[in-house]
Design a protein around this motif. Structure first.
Motif, PDB file in Angstrom:
ATOM      1  N   ALA A 157       0.818  -1.216   0.000  1.00  0.00           N
ATOM      2  CA  ALA A 157       0.000   0.000   0.000  1.00  0.00           C
ATOM      3  C   ALA A 157       0.851   1.264   0.000  1.00  0.00           C
ATOM      4  O   ALA A 157       0.490   2.259  -0.632  1.00  0.00           O
ATOM      5  N   SER A 158       1.977   1.258   0.696  1.00  0.00           N
ATOM      6  CA  SER A 158       2.821   2.450   0.760  1.00  0.00           C
ATOM      7  C   SER A 158       3.328   2.846  -0.623  1.00  0.00           C
ATOM      8  O   SER A 158       3.354   4.019  -0.972  1.00  0.00           O
ATOM      9  N   TYR A 159       3.723   1.875  -1.410  1.00  0.00           N
ATOM     10  CA  TYR A 159       4.182   2.135  -2.770  1.00  0.00           C
ATOM     11  C   TYR A 159       3.041   2.093  -3.784  1.00  0.00           C
ATOM     12  O   TYR A 159       3.224   2.449  -4.930  1.00  0.00           O
ATOM     13  N   ASP A 160       1.874   1.618  -3.347  1.00  0.00           N
ATOM     14  CA  ASP A 160       0.693   1.467  -4.197  1.00  0.00           C
ATOM     15  C   ASP A 160       1.030   0.698  -5.479  1.00  0.00           C
ATOM     16  O   ASP A 160       0.666   1.067  -6.584  1.00  0.00           O
ATOM     17  N   THR A 161       1.742  -0.406  -5.278  1.00  0.00           N
ATOM     18  CA  THR A 161       2.115  -1.287  -6.385  1.00  0.00           C
ATOM     19  C   THR A 161       2.428  -2.663  -5.829  1.00  0.00           C
ATOM     20  O   THR A 161       2.508  -2.845  -4.606  1.00  0.00           O
ATOM     21  N   ASP A 162       2.607  -3.614  -6.721  1.00  0.00           N
ATOM     22  CA  ASP A 162       3.016  -4.951  -6.307  1.00  0.00           C
ATOM     23  C   ASP A 162       4.531  -4.997  -6.164  1.00  0.00           C
ATOM     24  O   ASP A 162       5.253  -4.392  -6.953  1.00  0.00           O
ATOM     25  N   ILE A 163       4.989  -5.707  -5.141  1.00  0.00           N
ATOM     26  CA  ILE A 163       6.417  -5.888  -4.912  1.00  0.00           C
ATOM     27  C   ILE A 163       6.713  -7.380  -4.854  1.00  0.00           C
ATOM     28  O   ILE A 163       5.820  -8.193  -4.638  1.00  0.00           O
ATOM     29  N   VAL A 164       7.970  -7.739  -5.042  1.00  0.00           N
ATOM     30  CA  VAL A 164       8.372  -9.146  -5.034  1.00  0.00           C
ATOM     31  C   VAL A 164       9.327  -9.420  -3.881  1.00  0.00           C
ATOM     32  O   VAL A 164       9.154 -10.364  -3.131  1.00  0.00           O
ATOM     33  N   LYS A 165      10.374  -8.584  -3.758  1.00  0.00           N
ATOM     34  CA  LYS A 165      11.395  -8.861  -2.753  1.00  0.00           C
ATOM     35  C   LYS A 165      12.054  -7.574  -2.293  1.00  0.00           C
ATOM     36  O   LYS A 165      11.864  -6.509  -2.888  1.00  0.00           O
ATOM     37  N   ALA A 183      11.066  -9.888  12.350  1.00  0.00           N
ATOM     38  CA  ALA A 183       9.761  -9.607  11.741  1.00  0.00           C
ATOM     39  C   ALA A 183       9.989  -9.346  10.261  1.00  0.00           C
ATOM     40  O   ALA A 183      11.061  -8.885   9.871  1.00  0.00           O
ATOM     41  N   VAL A 184       8.998  -9.641   9.449  1.00  0.00           N
ATOM     42  CA  VAL A 184       9.134  -9.419   8.010  1.00  0.00           C
ATOM     43  C   VAL A 184       9.147  -7.911   7.744  1.00  0.00           C
ATOM     44  O   VAL A 184       8.228  -7.188   8.143  1.00  0.00           O
ATOM     45  N   TYR A 185      10.189  -7.448   7.087  1.00  0.00           N
ATOM     46  CA  TYR A 185      10.338  -6.030   6.777  1.00  0.00           C
ATOM     47  C   TYR A 185       9.301  -5.603   5.749  1.00  0.00           C
ATOM     48  O   TYR A 185       9.135  -6.248   4.708  1.00  0.00           O
ATOM     49  N   THR A 186       8.589  -4.526   6.050  1.00  0.00           N
ATOM     50  CA  THR A 186       7.612  -3.959   5.120  1.00  0.00           C
ATOM     51  C   THR A 186       8.114  -2.602   4.659  1.00  0.00           C
ATOM     52  O   THR A 186       8.246  -1.694   5.473  1.00  0.00           O
ATOM     53  N   PRO A 187       8.416  -2.448   3.383  1.00  0.00           N
ATOM     54  CA  PRO A 187       8.962  -1.179   2.912  1.00  0.00           C
ATOM     55  C   PRO A 187       7.915  -0.060   2.898  1.00  0.00           C
ATOM     56  O   PRO A 187       6.733  -0.309   2.704  1.00  0.00           O
ATOM     57  N   THR A 188       8.387   1.148   3.134  1.00  0.00           N
ATOM     58  CA  THR A 188       7.536   2.326   3.056  1.00  0.00           C
ATOM     59  C   THR A 188       8.190   3.327   2.112  1.00  0.00           C
ATOM     60  O   THR A 188       9.417   3.495   2.105  1.00  0.00           O
ATOM     61  N   ARG A 189       7.360   3.986   1.315  1.00  0.00           N
ATOM     62  CA  ARG A 189       7.862   4.958   0.353  1.00  0.00           C
ATOM     63  C   ARG A 189       8.455   6.156   1.097  1.00  0.00           C
ATOM     64  O   ARG A 189       7.864   6.665   2.028  1.00  0.00           O
ATOM     65  N   PRO A 190       9.641   6.606   0.684  1.00  0.00           N
ATOM     66  CA  PRO A 190      10.244   7.790   1.328  1.00  0.00           C
ATOM     67  C   PRO A 190       9.352   9.014   1.122  1.00  0.00           C
ATOM     68  O   PRO A 190       8.717   9.177   0.070  1.00  0.00           O
ATOM     69  N   THR A 191       9.289   9.857   2.136  1.00  0.00           N
ATOM     70  CA  THR A 191       8.522  11.099   2.004  1.00  0.00           C
ATOM     71  C   THR A 191       9.374  12.111   1.236  1.00  0.00           C
ATOM     72  O   THR A 191      10.591  12.175   1.423  1.00  0.00           O
ATOM     73  N   PRO A 192       8.727  12.886   0.335  1.00  0.00           N
ATOM     74  CA  PRO A 192       9.497  13.830  -0.477  1.00  0.00           C
ATOM     75  C   PRO A 192      10.071  14.976   0.343  1.00  0.00           C
ATOM     76  O   PRO A 192       9.664  15.315   1.370  1.00  0.00           O
TER      77      PRO A 192
END
Length: 192
Positions: A157-165, A183-192
């Motif tokens: 949801a943070s990137y609003d796209t599908d991710i693989v790894k 814990a499984v790392y969940t990426p978040t989009r950097p704030t501009p």
């Protein structure tokens, strides 16, 4: 920056719960000891579109990875958590022919000449291991088991796209790196 990689270790799996929007939450990672090798090949293809006598556009389909995890022995927890085995009232593992695929994240690391790179594949399924063995001879040769891993995309949801790894590198902060297998790392989009 690593110039080489070697040495697979710290293999973990974390059972995933897939939400209606295609995203996932994960259980606490479980150690999967005895890793021998991991070979995952990219899946998908490039599709060129020709116009004006040139490759005008190229479509890229990233459908994840597929390959084999060779392990000393597939642990019972993985069999019950991921492969759908049941334990009967006498403590015997029973393979359920109608078990549904259980999705999981696969976490692992490869050693490097500077720092070990840690990886997570977010949406995996696994095949059952085969059954094989041979007689003991003059020396004892350990036999291994393999499962085929299919790693596909999952919605973030943070990137609003599908991710693989995802994988660590020299810019990964210390807290994220040291807690990678907790814990499984969940990426978040950097704030501009």
């Amino acid at each position: 920056m690593n110039k080489i990689k070697y040495g697979l270790k710290n293999v973990y799996y974390a059972v995933a719960t897939i939400a209606a929007d295609g995203s996932a939450t994960y259980d606490t990672p479980v150690a999967f000891p005895g890793a021998v090798s991991l070979s995952l090949d990219p899946q998908g293809e490039n599709t060129p579109f020709y116009a004006d006598n040139i490759v005008y556009w190229v479509g890229v389909a990233n459908t994840g990875y597929e390959g084999d995890l060779e392990i000393a022995r597939v642990i019972d927890d993985f069999k019950t958590d991921v492969l759908g085995y049941q334990t009967d009232n006498k403590g015997v593992l029973v393979e359920d022919a109608n078990a549904n695929a259980v999705h999981f994240a696969l976490l692992f690391q490869f050693e490097g000449d500077v720092k070990a790179t840690r990886h997570v594949m977010y949406n995996c399924t696994a095949t059952r291991p085969g059954a094989s063995g041979s007689t003991k001879e003059d020396t004892v040769e350990p036999e291994t088991e393999s499962v085929t891993i299919t790693a596909t995309t999952i919605y973030n949801a943070s990137y609003d796209t599908d991710i693989v790894k995802a994988e660590t590198n020299e810019t990964t902060d210390t807290t994220t790196y040291s807690g990678w297998f907790e814990a499984v790392y969940t990426p978040t989009r950097p704030t501009p």
